[in-house]
Design an enzyme around this catalytic site. Structure first.
Site, PDB file in Angstrom:
ATOM      1  N   PRO A 208       0.693  66.439 127.372  1.00 35.51           N
ATOM      2  CA  PRO A 208      -0.406  67.397 127.573  1.00 35.51           C
ATOM      3  C   PRO A 208      -1.559  67.114 126.614  1.00 35.51           C
ATOM      4  O   PRO A 208      -1.362  66.735 125.462  1.00 35.51           O
ATOM      5  CB  PRO A 208       0.244  68.756 127.275  1.00 35.51           C
ATOM      6  N   GLU A 429       8.375  71.473  97.991  1.00 33.82           N
ATOM      7  CA  GLU A 429       7.377  70.537  98.512  1.00 33.82           C
ATOM      8  C   GLU A 429       7.236  69.324  97.594  1.00 33.82           C
ATOM      9  O   GLU A 429       7.020  68.206  98.076  1.00 33.82           O
ATOM     10  CB  GLU A 429       6.030  71.248  98.667  1.00 33.82           C
ATOM     11  N   HIS A 432       9.953  66.852  98.540  1.00 31.08           N
ATOM     12  CA  HIS A 432       9.574  66.064  99.715  1.00 31.08           C
ATOM     13  C   HIS A 432       8.629  64.932  99.330  1.00 31.08           C
ATOM     14  O   HIS A 432       8.837  63.767  99.708  1.00 31.08           O
ATOM     15  CB  HIS A 432       8.884  66.970 100.743  1.00 31.08           C
ATOM     16  N   ASP A 504      13.878  71.684 107.947  1.00 31.07           N
ATOM     17  CA  ASP A 504      14.117  70.301 107.516  1.00 31.07           C
ATOM     18  C   ASP A 504      15.490  69.824 107.976  1.00 31.07           C
ATOM     19  O   ASP A 504      15.644  68.698 108.472  1.00 31.07           O
ATOM     20  CB  ASP A 504      14.013  70.191 105.994  1.00 31.07           C
TER      21      ASP A 504
END
Length: 672
Positions: A208, A429, A432, A504
């Protein structure tokens, strides 16, 4: 309801019929020459013997009398009840016997057959008219009552806003294919001279937002021939056969105006596999599809009509619809690459006040995987943010915020977190980002933030420097470790994980399962595909995929998935332990600034202990060693030299007799 609508359609007939009924009733009860008087007055005339003659109308409960005198006035009155009528008749008989009245008469009026029939059928007529009005409203009004079989296709005219190929970017191959169709319609002799035939159908498919409908509008603007546009859902109605009739009507209109182009958007609404679901083989959708197949390439074929269709789901379309002769060309409209994204941004930047320092190519590099609709939304959001801030030009700050809004949603300024939650989010964060930066084949970290946005309390943006179309096993293992870096950081620092890693873990599990069951990257199982789609588009995701493996294999798959997740989790934990000081430094700056860009992250990670490139994978346990040398493809210059500058190694051997291969040094990319 407006006054005009009252005098249109069935309401006009209802008003006319009501008027006729009222007129008949009024006529039947008037124009008889009698003056209405009160019942008491009529009884007084009887008592005073002033009546010359009288008539009792039984059906209407009425007394009509002619009074004595020179003018002989005629009067009438209504009498109520059987007793009162009997008394008046008895009194009239006595007056006749006493010569006080000439005569009396009892009259039973004949029935009005027309009026009786009209009154009997009037409710049914009104009900039918109301039903037709409702059906007319469902069909869109405008005198379309009972015109179910007519096509709802819209004919594009010169007054329609024109879209041309200049307004489309990022899909050059599709434009080239569709441009050839336009050229064929304009200069057919050029192609007919070499025996070429015009394609009967073109199928545009892709995710799309990639521009399929926009391409069709561009063809309409460029073609110079009649262009009919309709949606696949416009064919299907609750009455079986209506859709097939609309298909016939659509193609009849197009053939009468040939050469012409017909565009069907979302063709999967009528083009799904036949014989699936609970409808059997005779429902409305399948009848419509059968008629469409006949019109595209049936027994009676008249040329000059090209069908262009668009869909997001080519996998569910019926095979008979996809074969050559119906859809001769199937064009994939995928997400644009870097150059395509840059062109799309330039197209949508027309008419917008872009600041002088804005580099649209840099914006395109930050948006890998974005579709054309996403990029248009980025520039629109940036323009809205600029107007909201009372600025006059769209700058880099507005574009940066717009990209974040498209990816993760608007910033949650009202969501206030306490210091402990902010600290947990910062370490999550930071975990990560640090794991991604430490792994050699992971994508670079572009941004870290602990500001809530959308459904996330914070996020780490990891983007590739260039477009990628495939990933190696080593890259996927690095990605798994990066996904679990946040959970590992929570365990390392707080010794108590939170629910923030739920998404996650879900993504990591899905990736590990795909590595085992789809990509053949399991050492114990090998290159085997487990689970397959049974081709039932109407069933749910779980029911629609059959399980073609045993319980033992299922247990092995679960073990392999758990092993991949455990290894990635441990690797992320080890990286964080080795770089705990860097992690703490990153978190301190995050708590202070809340958002760090690529340059700030790179400065903090200068002291990072990075991992080496993973050793070569030897494949599954059942793989036999080979003594054949690696295959070398000659360079384009045709020299055929067997060196790594002019050749591409297809399959470097890992057997015991294989030639030596230079191992890449830490920080270097392996030679392809």
């Amino acid at each position: 309801m407006s006054i005009k609508s009252v005098f249109k359609g069935p309401w006009l007939w209802i008003i006319l019929i009501a008027g006729v009924v009222i007129g008949v009733l009024s006529f039947s009860g008037s124009a008889d020459g009698y003056r209405e008087v009160k019942t008491a007055t009529m009884v007084g005339y009887f008592n005073d013997a002033k009546i010359k003659d009288v008539t009792f109308v039984d059906g209407d409960q009425e007394v009509r009398a002619t009074l004595k005198g020179d003018d002989e006035k005629k009067v009438k009155a209504t009498w109520l009840g059987q007793d009162q009528g009997s008394q008046l008749v008895t009194q009239a008989q006595k007056m006749v016997d006493d010569d006080q009245m000439n005569a009396y008469n009892v009259k039973i009026p004949p029935k009005n057959t027309f009026l009786s029939v009209l009154l009997s059928f009037l409710p049914f007529v009104i009900f039918i008219l109301i039903f037709l009005w409702l059906m007319n409203s469902m069909q869109g009004g405008g005198g379309r009552v009972m015109q179910f079989a007519k096509s709802k296709a819209k004919l594009m005219t010169k007054d329609t806003p024109q879209t041309t190929f200049a307004d489309v970017a990022g899909c050059d191959e599709a434009i080239e294919e569709l441009g050839e169709i336009k050229e064929f319609l304009q200069e057919p002799a050029k192609f007919q001279a070499v025996g070429a035939k015009i394609p009967k159908g073109v199928l545009l498919y892709g995710p799309p937002g990639t521009g399929k409908t926009l391409l069709a509008r561009a063809v309409a603007g460029e073609a110079g021939v009649p262009f009919y546009s309709i949606s696949g859902s416009d064919f299907v109605e609750m009455f079986v056969g209506v859709g097939a009739s609309r298909v016939r009507d659509l193609f009849e209109q197009a053939k009468d105006n040939a050469p012409a182009i017909v565009f069907i958007d979302e063709i999967d609404a009528v083009g799904r596999h036949r014989g699936t679901g609970m409808g059997g083989g005779h429902d409305e959708r399948e009848q419509t599809l059968n008629q469409l197949l006949v019109e595209m390439d049936g027994f009676d074929v008249r040329g000059g009509v090209i069908l262009i269709a668009a869909t997001n789901r080519p996998d569910v379309l019926d095979p008979a619809l996809l074969r050559p002769g119906r859809f001769d060309r199937q064009i994939a409209v995928e997400a644009p690459d870097l150059a395509g994204r840059t062109q799309i941004l330039k197209v949508h930047a027309r008419g917008k006040p872009i600041a002088p320092g804005v580099d649209l190519e840099a914006v395109a590099r930050r948006t890998p995987g974005f579709s054309g609709a996403d990029l248009a939304n980025v520039l629109n959001e940036a323009a809205l943010l600029t107007a909201r801030g009372a600025a006059t030009t769209i700058d880099n700050e507005a574009l940066d915020e717009a990209i974040d809004r498209v990816i993760s949603g608007p910033q949650k300024r009202s969501r206030l977190m306490n210091e402990h939650e902010r600290l947990v989010t910062a370490y999550h964060e930071g975990g990560h980002a640090l794991v991604a930066a430490a792994l050699p084949q992971s994508d670079p970290v572009h941004k870290i933030t602990i500001l809530p946005r959308g459904r996330a309390l914070g996020y780490t943006m990891v983007l590739p420097d260039e477009d990628k179309y495939s990933q190696t096993r080593a890259e996927l293992l690095d990605k798994l470790a990066y996904m679990l870096g946040g959970r590992a950081a929570e365990e390392l620092v707080f010794h108590d994980p939170t629910t923030g890693a739920g998404n996650d873990i879900e993504k990591a599990t899905s990736l590990a399962r795909a590595m085992v069951t789809q990509y053949g990257m399991s050492e114990r199982i090998g290159a085997v595909r487990f689970g397959e789609d049974n081709g039932q588009p109407f069933l749910g995701r779980d029911i629609g995929h059959s399980r073609n493996y045993s319980e033992d294999i299922a247990a092995t798959i679960d073990d392999e998935i758990s092993s991949l997740i455990a290894q990635a989790h441990q690797e992320a934990f080890d990286i964080l332990v080795d770089n705990r000081e860097v992690l703490d430094s990153l978190v301190r700056e995050l708590m202070e600034k809340e958002t760090l860009d690529k340059a700030e992250v790179a400065r903090i990670f200068e002291a990072l202990n990075r991992r080496e490139i993973r050793p070569a994978w030897t494949g599954s346990e059942t793989r036999l060693p080979s003594s054949q040398p690696p295959i070398v493809v000659p360079h384009r210059n045709g020299s055929g030299r067997d060196d790594r500058e002019d050749g591409i190694v297809i399959g470097p051997d890992t057997g015991p007799d294989a030639p030596p291969v230079d191992e890449p040094q830490p920080g270097e990319s392996p030679t392809i």
